[in-house]
Scaffold this motif. Structure first.
Motif, PDB file in Angstrom:
ATOM      1  N   ILE A   1      -5.895   5.670   3.003  1.00  0.00           N
ATOM      2  CA  ILE A   1      -5.238   6.869   2.680  1.00  0.00           C
ATOM      3  C   ILE A   1      -5.622   7.219   1.510  1.00  0.00           C
ATOM      4  N   ASP A   2      -5.995   8.365   1.268  1.00  0.00           N
ATOM      5  CA  ASP A   2      -6.375   9.092  -0.268  1.00  0.00           C
ATOM      6  C   ASP A   2      -4.933   9.544  -0.775  1.00  0.00           C
ATOM      7  N   ASP A   3      -5.373   9.897  -2.128  1.00  0.00           N
ATOM      8  CA  ASP A   3      -4.215  10.311  -2.977  1.00  0.00           C
ATOM      9  C   ASP A   3      -3.301  11.461  -2.303  1.00  0.00           C
ATOM     10  N   ASP A   4      -3.870  12.276  -1.413  1.00  0.00           N
ATOM     11  CA  ASP A   4      -3.251  13.225  -0.866  1.00  0.00           C
ATOM     12  C   ASP A   4      -2.298  13.137   0.291  1.00  0.00           C
ATOM     13  N   GLY A   5      -2.585  11.704   0.846  1.00  0.00           N
ATOM     14  CA  GLY A   5      -1.917  11.410   2.040  1.00  0.00           C
ATOM     15  C   GLY A   5      -3.112  11.418   3.313  1.00  0.00           C
TER      16      GLY A   5
END
Length: 572
Positions: A562-566
């Motif tokens: 999962i990246d920082d933006d979800g």
């Protein structure tokens, strides 16, 4: 080119109600699961039994390499292309197992500009169906052991408890386990193991239910589960799910899973995704119920059968069509230049490793050398009386001479024609040539009469030999002493009129994955025979059947995050 996940993230999705309307499904039969997916109430089949059925198209393939040849991608692209030429089409597919998704092979949702969206939702435990199968299966396993533990009133032989536990993950460490350790309060020790969830007989049953209506389908599901053999008594007689009083609970757990799932392609073409039985150990086809709904809604239903025509297509005709009362108007065989070159025996393709450099060089002679596999797979389908179209799933490195070689092989072997497909890179636009050819073949006049490979009253051993000779190219079969005794026992027990579901490798027409191309004249060995009484077929096993895959050194799970933006990254 962008990854499939990136392409999916940029897709314009339409609300699932709009997709249902495009399919021709009245709103009252749609059960939304969020914005972009839903389930279909099977009362639709009761209320619309008199709707005419649309055209029915099977998509199969040559014997694949470990990387697959784009069969699902082609099936999705064909449905989208048919819509582009004015035909209302839908695609029906199997549901993805999480094992391959986080292993190497990936999910069965297509790829590139020919895929199911939302991608993550389509391959990550879609609408809870696989979870329901897992829970129902493990409940049956627990009830079987429980009957043995509490006085063993059914006289179960603990060494012949057939049902194992399941989990939807690739985990070789669970193939063989000891349970019941730690004293009598924790049960009795015995050796067992885990299978992957989609190898459960309950998944195969889900795909074979054909009751044309909600109540009829539920009754059939209950009856099939009740016939499942979970163990044997000490006298050798079978113990069923009904005997351990587990069929009712399993049916309750799978009640919602019986409803087909509705999604959409990247071009908003309706897609029904339902059931996911393995193809090398079960029937390898999506559900009959999904196809029945699709055929009552659309002008064209495109359905895919797992692996090559020797496995998925043979089982489609002899098992799925026989159970569902269906028969296709045409069949598509998906081929690739690289796979035909590999069938020459000169190249080794290994999942997770780069393709051999020489394989990517222009060489039509190697295509002709591996062409026996395509010839044989065309013959495998035409003997059922169904016309065949070859779809060449192209790659950038394919050359004009190699493409022409495939066309020559296809037409000389009896295919109606070959069309180049570029749906991965171009979406439905890349499949218009294929769609026009398929429509022309499917809309031909004349009856579509089922032409099965064998009659059900034929003895079991003869049915096995018919498949081995006519589909695989064997000179005959060899039954082990164990297999011969099991066939005799099954016949005596009244199972002699069941059809055959062969368990074998998908990497060869034969039982040996090392035999490429079009091997012939070999002896096909059967080491043991099992009964899948709930699904309704006999399961002869050739070679080693792995019902719990393992993970490689670098599985796809390493890349998923999962990246920082979800947002999900690394899934494809």
């Amino acid at each position: 080119m962008k990854t499939s996940l990136q392409i999916a993230a940029e897709a314009h999705l339409e609300p699932i109600g709009v997709i249902a309307e495009r399919l021709g499904l009245p709103a009252e039969y749609l059960e939304p699961y969020g914005r972009y997916r839903g389930k279909i109430d099977l009362t639709f089949l009761d209320d619309h039994a008199n709707r005419p059925r649309g055209r029915y198209i099977l998509v199969s393939a040559i014997t694949p390499t470990p990387l697959g040849e784009g069969k699902t991608t082609t099936a999705i692209g064909l449905a989208m292309a048919l819509n582009r030429i004015g035909k209302r089409a839908v695609v029906t597919l199997r549901q993805s197992s999480l094992g391959p998704v986080f292993g190497i092979k990936g999910g069965g949702a297509g790829g590139g500009y020919s895929q199911i969206v939302p991608l993550a939702e389509s391959i990550l435990h879609l609408n809870g169906d696989i979870h329901a199968v897992s829970q129902a299966h493990n409940q049956l396993a627990a009830l079987t052991d429980n009957s043995w533990y509490h006085g063993n009133p059914l006289d179960i032989d603990p060494d012949r408890i057939e049902i194992r536990r399941v989990v939807d993950v690739n985990d070789r460490f669970l193939r063989q386990v000891m349970i019941g350790l730690g004293g009598k309060q924790n049960g009795f020790p015995r050796q067992t193991g885990f299978d992957i969830s989609v190898a459960s007989e309950l998944m195969a049953i889900l795909a074979m239910v054909s009751g044309a209506g909600a109540k009829a389908a539920l009754r059939e599901l209950r009856a099939r589960i009740g016939r499942m053999v979970v163990a044997f008594r000490r006298d050798g007689t079978p113990v069923t799910a009904e005997d351990v009083r587990g069929a009712g609970a399993a049916t309750v757990l799978m009640r919602e899973a019986l409803k087909p799932n509705l999604m959409q392609t990247i071009e908003n073409t309706p897609a029904l995704i339902h059931a996911g039985p393995f193809a090398n150990i079960a029937q390898g086809n999506s559900s009959i119920l999904a196809d029945l709904v699709a055929l009552r809604c659309a002008e064209y239903t495109i359905t895919e059968a797992g692996f090559g025509a020797d496995i998925g297509a043979e089982k489609f005709f002899n098992l799925k069509c026989r159970a569902g009362g269906l028969w296709p108007d045409a069949a598509v065989i998906v081929a690739t230049v690289r796979a035909l070159k590999a069938h020459s025996g000169k190249y080794e393709i290994v999942a997770g490793k780069p393709l051999p450099v020489a394989l990517l060089q222009e060489n039509p002679d190697d295509v002709f050398a591996g062409g026996d596999n395509l010839r044989r797979q065309i013959a495998n389908i035409t003997q059922f009386g169904v016309p065949v179209v070859v779809a060449l799933n192209t790659y950038p490195e394919d050359t004009a001479t190699e493409i022409e070689a495939v066309a020559q092989i296809a037409t000389a072997a009896g295919a109606v024609g070959m069309a180049v497909s570029n749906v991965y890179a171009a979406g439905g636009a890349g499949g218009v040539e294929l769609a026009k050819l398929v429509a022309r073949v499917a809309e031909r006049p004349g009856p579509r009469e089922p032409k099965y490979l064998y009659p059900l009253e034929m003895p079991l051993a003869e049915k096995i030999e018919v498949i081995a000779r006519r589909i695989y190219g064997a000179a005959g079969i060899e039954l082990s002493a164990t297999a011969a005794a099991q066939l005799a026992t099954l016949t005596e027990a009244g199972f002699g009129n069941l059809p055959i579901c062969m368990a074998k490798t998908h990497l060869s027409l034969s039982h040996d994955p090392k035999l490429r191309g079009g091997p012939a004249g070999f002896i096909f060995p059967i080491r043991e025979v099992r009964i899948s009484a709930g699904t309704g077929f006999i399961l002869p096993i050739a070679g080693t059947t792995v019902t719990m895959p393992g993970l490689g050194a670098h599985p796809a799970a390493h890349q998923v995050d999962i990246d920082d933006d979800g947002n999900i990254v690394g899934l494809f």
